[in-house]
Design an enzyme around this catalytic site. Structure first.
Site, PDB file in Angstrom:
ATOM      1  N   ASP A   1      -3.883  -6.206   4.369  1.00 15.01           N
ATOM      2  CA  ASP A   1      -2.738  -6.547   5.213  1.00 15.01           C
ATOM      3  C   ASP A   1      -3.154  -7.670   6.166  1.00 15.01           C
ATOM      4  O   ASP A   1      -4.248  -7.666   6.728  1.00 15.01           O
ATOM      5  CB  ASP A   1      -2.287  -5.311   6.003  1.00 15.01           C
ATOM      6  CG  ASP A   1      -0.907  -5.478   6.597  1.00 15.01           C
ATOM      7  OD1 ASP A   1       0.022  -4.797   6.145  1.00 15.01           O
ATOM      8  OD2 ASP A   1      -0.748  -6.320   7.529  1.00 15.01           O
TER       9      ASP A   1
ATOM     10  N   HIS B   1       5.615  -1.588  -1.561  1.00 14.15           N
ATOM     11  CA  HIS B   1       4.192  -1.571  -1.202  1.00 14.15           C
ATOM     12  C   HIS B   1       3.858  -0.262  -0.538  1.00 14.15           C
ATOM     13  O   HIS B   1       4.665   0.310   0.188  1.00 14.15           O
ATOM     14  CB  HIS B   1       3.828  -2.742  -0.283  1.00 14.15           C
ATOM     15  CG  HIS B   1       4.706  -2.903   0.918  1.00 14.15           C
ATOM     16  ND1 HIS B   1       5.982  -3.418   0.846  1.00 14.15           N
ATOM     17  CD2 HIS B   1       4.510  -2.603   2.226  1.00 14.15           C
ATOM     18  CE1 HIS B   1       6.523  -3.451   2.051  1.00 14.15           C
ATOM     19  NE2 HIS B   1       5.652  -2.941   2.901  1.00 14.15           N
TER      20      HIS B   1
HETATM   21  P1  DGP Z   1       6.500  -3.217   5.917  1.00 12.49           P
HETATM   22  O1  DGP Z   1       6.964  -3.165   7.343  1.00 12.49           O
HETATM   23  O2  DGP Z   1       6.187  -1.838   5.394  1.00 12.49           O
HETATM   24  O3  DGP Z   1       7.455  -3.981   5.014  1.00 12.49           O
HETATM   25  O4  DGP Z   1       5.095  -3.960   5.952  1.00 12.49           O
HETATM   26  C1  DGP Z   1       4.895  -5.278   5.589  1.00 12.49           C
HETATM   27  C2  DGP Z   1       3.448  -5.595   5.838  1.00 12.49           C
HETATM   28  O5  DGP Z   1       3.151  -6.831   5.217  1.00 12.49           O
HETATM   29  C3  DGP Z   1       3.038  -5.742   7.299  1.00 12.49           C
HETATM   30  O6  DGP Z   1       2.072  -4.728   7.621  1.00 12.49           O
HETATM   31  C4  DGP Z   1       2.407  -7.123   7.406  1.00 12.49           C
HETATM   32  C5  DGP Z   1       2.166  -7.496   5.973  1.00 12.49           C
HETATM   33  N1  DGP Z   1       2.314  -8.908   5.683  1.00 12.49           N
HETATM   34  C6  DGP Z   1       3.364  -9.706   6.011  1.00 12.49           C
HETATM   35  N2  DGP Z   1       3.181 -10.942   5.536  1.00 12.49           N
HETATM   36  C7  DGP Z   1       1.992 -10.930   4.877  1.00 12.49           C
HETATM   37  C8  DGP Z   1       1.264 -11.920   4.160  1.00 12.49           C
HETATM   38  O7  DGP Z   1       1.656 -13.076   4.011  1.00 12.49           O
HETATM   39  N3  DGP Z   1       0.062 -11.522   3.639  1.00 12.49           N
HETATM   40  C9  DGP Z   1      -0.415 -10.241   3.780  1.00 12.49           C
HETATM   41  N4  DGP Z   1      -1.604  -9.958   3.230  1.00 12.49           N
HETATM   42  N5  DGP Z   1       0.263  -9.291   4.438  1.00 12.49           N
HETATM   43  C10 DGP Z   1       1.447  -9.637   4.985  1.00 12.49           C
END
Ligand code: DGP
Length: 126
Positions: free
Chosen positions: A35, A109
């Site tokens: 994340d 996810h």
């Molecule tokens: P949710 O609220 O469950 O939809 O969580 C989305 C998650 O995705 C949040 O913890 C941050 C993560 N996230 C957002 N943008 C990116 C990205 O570009 N790369 C990665 N690795 N994680 C991301």
């Protein structure tokens, strides 16, 4: 909300290689990566490669092969990260869906969080 998949979501872009990620595991049908905004020492996201919005969407429409692959990938990530209850002190899995679940990225996810005691499961509404 209907199961309308937006192929411009961030995780779709990661799957197409348009945005970099720190991969933990890749299998035939699944990808696990760190994340970007970790909320625990271990914070890994596991996604299916198929265009599924949420867990209920995936459970209803994914093939058996995708479901087996995804389930095993989640277990394998816990093993790779050393947080299984067999090897360590455990973890939490969270999958947010839709507005009430406060889902930010509309591609299924599972968050795997570990490496410390994660705290209360549900915070007060907000
Ligand atoms: P949710 O609220 O469950 O939809 O969580 C989305 C998650 O995705 C949040 O913890 C941050 C993560 N996230 C957002 N943008 C990116 C990205 O570009 N790369 C990665 N690795 N994680 C991301």
């Amino acid at each position: 909300m209907a199961y309308t998949y937006d192929d411009q979501n961030i995780f779709a872009k990661i799957l197409r290689g348009e945005i970099p990620n720190t991969t933990v595991l890749e299998t035939e049908h699944s990808l696990a990566f760190r994340d970007l905004y970790p909320q625990a020492p271990v914070h890994v996201l596991v996604i299916p490669k198929g265009p599924y919005v949420s867990y209920d969407h995936f459970a209803a429409h994914a093939s058996d092969a995708e479901i087996v692959d995804y389930t095993r990938a989640i277990g394998e990530v816990c093993k790779l990260e050393g947080i299984t209850i067999d090897a360590s002190d455990g973890f939490r899995m969270i999958s947010n869906a839709g507005d009430h679940g406060v889902q930010e990225v509309p591609h299924l996810h599972v968050h795997i969080l570990g490496g410390r005691r994660i705290g209360r499961m549900v915070q007060p509404a907000g």
